[in-house]
Motif scaffolding. Structure first.
Motif, PDB file in Angstrom:
ATOM      1  N   GLY A 102       0.710  -1.504  -0.253  1.00 34.01           N
ATOM      2  CA  GLY A 102       0.222  -0.187   0.064  1.00 34.01           C
ATOM      3  C   GLY A 102       1.113   1.807   0.135  1.00 34.01           C
ATOM      4  N   ILE A 103       2.069   1.657   0.586  1.00 29.56           N
ATOM      5  CA  ILE A 103       2.575   2.469   0.392  1.00 29.56           C
ATOM      6  C   ILE A 103       2.935   3.083  -1.606  1.00 29.56           C
ATOM      7  N   ALA A 104       3.796   2.362  -1.624  1.00 30.16           N
ATOM      8  CA  ALA A 104       4.189   2.843  -2.654  1.00 30.16           C
ATOM      9  C   ALA A 104       3.516   1.668  -3.964  1.00 30.16           C
ATOM     10  N   PHE A 105       3.652   0.234  -3.964  1.00 30.96           N
ATOM     11  CA  PHE A 105       2.230  -0.341  -4.900  1.00 30.96           C
ATOM     12  C   PHE A 105       1.299   0.458  -5.836  1.00 30.96           C
ATOM     13  N   SER A 224       7.894  -3.681   6.639  1.00 24.44           N
ATOM     14  CA  SER A 224       8.932  -3.903   5.096  1.00 24.44           C
ATOM     15  C   SER A 224       9.727  -2.537   5.072  1.00 24.44           C
ATOM     16  N   ALA A 225       9.086  -1.939   5.128  1.00 25.66           N
ATOM     17  CA  ALA A 225       9.770  -0.246   4.258  1.00 25.66           C
ATOM     18  C   ALA A 225      10.126   0.104   5.528  1.00 25.66           C
ATOM     19  N   ASP A 247      11.709   0.730  -4.458  1.00 26.92           N
ATOM     20  CA  ASP A 247      11.666   2.182  -3.991  1.00 26.92           C
ATOM     21  C   ASP A 247      13.516   2.305  -3.584  1.00 26.92           C
ATOM     22  N   LEU A 248      13.584   1.940  -2.822  1.00 30.81           N
ATOM     23  CA  LEU A 248      15.221   2.339  -1.849  1.00 30.81           C
ATOM     24  C   LEU A 248      16.386   1.611  -2.851  1.00 30.81           C
ATOM     25  N   ILE A 249      15.727   1.150  -4.291  1.00 30.13           N
ATOM     26  CA  ILE A 249      16.970   0.824  -4.934  1.00 30.13           C
ATOM     27  C   ILE A 249      17.862   1.874  -5.541  1.00 30.13           C
ATOM     28  N   PRO A 250      16.981   2.826  -6.092  1.00 32.18           N
ATOM     29  CA  PRO A 250      17.818   4.167  -6.485  1.00 32.18           C
ATOM     30  C   PRO A 250      18.801   4.500  -5.446  1.00 32.18           C
ATOM     31  N   ARG A 251      18.521   4.852  -4.059  1.00 30.53           N
ATOM     32  CA  ARG A 251      19.058   5.402  -3.146  1.00 30.53           C
ATOM     33  C   ARG A 251      20.489   4.402  -2.600  1.00 30.53           C
ATOM     34  N   GLY A 252      20.921   2.956  -3.195  1.00 31.41           N
ATOM     35  CA  GLY A 252      21.632   2.080  -3.089  1.00 31.41           C
ATOM     36  C   GLY A 252      21.220   0.758  -2.273  1.00 31.41           C
ATOM     37  N   LEU A 289      -1.236  -6.062 -13.488  1.00 28.77           N
ATOM     38  CA  LEU A 289       0.222  -5.680 -14.660  1.00 28.77           C
ATOM     39  C   LEU A 289       0.862  -5.384 -13.585  1.00 28.77           C
ATOM     40  N   GLN A 290       0.560  -4.013 -13.179  1.00 25.82           N
ATOM     41  CA  GLN A 290       1.953  -3.638 -12.016  1.00 25.82           C
ATOM     42  C   GLN A 290       2.738  -4.605 -11.292  1.00 25.82           C
ATOM     43  N   LEU A 291       1.921  -5.767 -11.247  1.00 29.57           N
ATOM     44  CA  LEU A 291       3.034  -6.531 -10.347  1.00 29.57           C
ATOM     45  C   LEU A 291       3.720  -7.932 -11.149  1.00 29.57           C
ATOM     46  N   GLN A 292       3.098  -8.046 -12.360  1.00 29.88           N
ATOM     47  CA  GLN A 292       4.247  -8.706 -13.441  1.00 29.88           C
ATOM     48  C   GLN A 292       5.353  -7.708 -13.640  1.00 29.88           C
ATOM     49  N   SER A 293       4.794  -6.157 -13.858  1.00 23.96           N
ATOM     50  CA  SER A 293       6.264  -5.581 -14.415  1.00 23.96           C
ATOM     51  C   SER A 293       6.483  -5.745 -13.334  1.00 23.96           C
ATOM     52  N   GLU A 294       6.612  -5.515 -11.414  1.00 25.97           N
ATOM     53  CA  GLU A 294       7.493  -5.203 -10.635  1.00 25.97           C
ATOM     54  C   GLU A 294       8.576  -6.700 -10.465  1.00 25.97           C
ATOM     55  N   THR A 295       7.597  -7.346 -10.401  1.00 22.64           N
ATOM     56  CA  THR A 295       7.764  -8.935 -10.289  1.00 22.64           C
ATOM     57  C   THR A 295       9.216  -9.284 -11.207  1.00 22.64           C
TER      58      THR A 295
END
Length: 307
Positions: A102-105, A224-225, A247-252, A289-295
């Protein structure tokens, strides 16, 4: 039912005096006192003791208040629905989700759905899986997403996703060079754990126990966040929902597979006998569709192919 009298009774119980109750209800103090006396006469009960000019609730009053509160929860739900219909009409879609998604997805799926172009007003409530279940059961949302740690009774449900948890760590962590993290690795460093009721935690503990391993817990958190943020900051390792880590991957933040599959299962829950609206069905397609893309994105990251 004596609605005005019960409303006055509840106001006195909440406010503590007839004067404050009168201000709460925007009526006169004598009107509140009269309503209380009428309710006592009709019910054949003494609800308040008059001591020093003040009303003291009796045990009967406290017992009655428990049931009155339940009644007013129903009234408040009806008022909420009336306001929603007045403001948005039937072109409204209300959903609830537990924080991992819910926070971002879900927000990203809403952006792709573009409700502003469909004349649909949306509401997203993010809360614990227990809170999502309660909202769905009460009919306050069209559907919800929750994990499988809460028993689902009196609602329809189906699997939305089953994802293997990943190990999150800081970009400086020595284990970042590993393609797959072993259970022994987890036992060798500080660990950021989920709360005890989390099923992922129970599944991980069972896997560790089979090898005679224990974790060195640095801290517990229900989200988890939050675990991802702490892992990024170098507090320790964490087993997290992979979607929550994106969401935190771009931050390292670095994520790696765990040698044992510790699955995070998400349920789609709906109220029985209440078909999902056309707008709801359309949005569900965007969620999938969003789940498929993010997976797919997660898998590329884990395989070292994402850029």
């Amino acid at each position: 039912m004596y609605i005005k009298e019960i409303e006055a009774f509840r106001a006195v119980m909440l406010a503590g005096s007839t004067g404050k109750a009168a201000r709460l209800l925007s009526v006169s103090q004598p009107a509140v006192s009269q309503a209380i006396r009428k309710l006592e006469a009709l019910a054949g009960l003494r609800l308040f003791d008059r001591i020093g000019g003040r009303l003291q609730p009796t045990q009967e009053a406290r017992a009655l208040m428990t049931e009155v509160d339940k009644l007013f929860v129903g009234y408040e739900a009806i008022e909420h629905r009336i306001r929603s219909l007045r403001m948005f009409g039937l072109g409204r879609l209300s959903i609830a989700s537990y924080p991992a998604l819910g926070i971002a997805f879900v927000g990203r799926a809403i952006a792709a759905f573009a409700p502003q172009t469909r004349d649909v007003r949306m509401s997203l409530q993010v809360g614990s899986s227990k809170e999502v279940y309660q909202l769905v059961s009460a009919g306050l949302v069209d559907f919800g997403l929750m994990n499988d740690e809460v028993a689902v009774q009196n609602v329809e449900h189906s699997d939305f996703s089953t994802l293997s948890g990943v190990i999150a760590m800081s970009p400086e962590h020595p284990l970042r060079s590993r393609r797959v993290i072993r259970l022994e690795d987890l036992a060798s460093d500080a660990f950021i754990d989920m709360n005890p009721e989390d099923l992922g935690r129970a599944r991980l503990e069972a896997a560790l126990s089979e090898r005679g391993l224990t974790l060195h817990r640095a801290i517990e958190t229900p989200l988890s966040a939050t675990a991802c943020e702490m892992a990024l900051a170098g507090v320790g390792l964490a087993l997290v929902n992979p979607i929550a880590a994106l969401d935190l991957i771009p931050r390292g933040l670095v994520i790696r597979r765990l040698e044992v599959a510790i699955n995070a299962r998400t349920l789609l829950v709906m109220r029985p006998g209440r078909p999902i609206s056309t707008n709801g069905q359309a949005f569900l397609k965007y969620l999938r569709l969003q789940l498929q893309s993010e997976t797919q994105r997660v898998n590329k990251l884990l395989d070292g192919q994402f850029s």
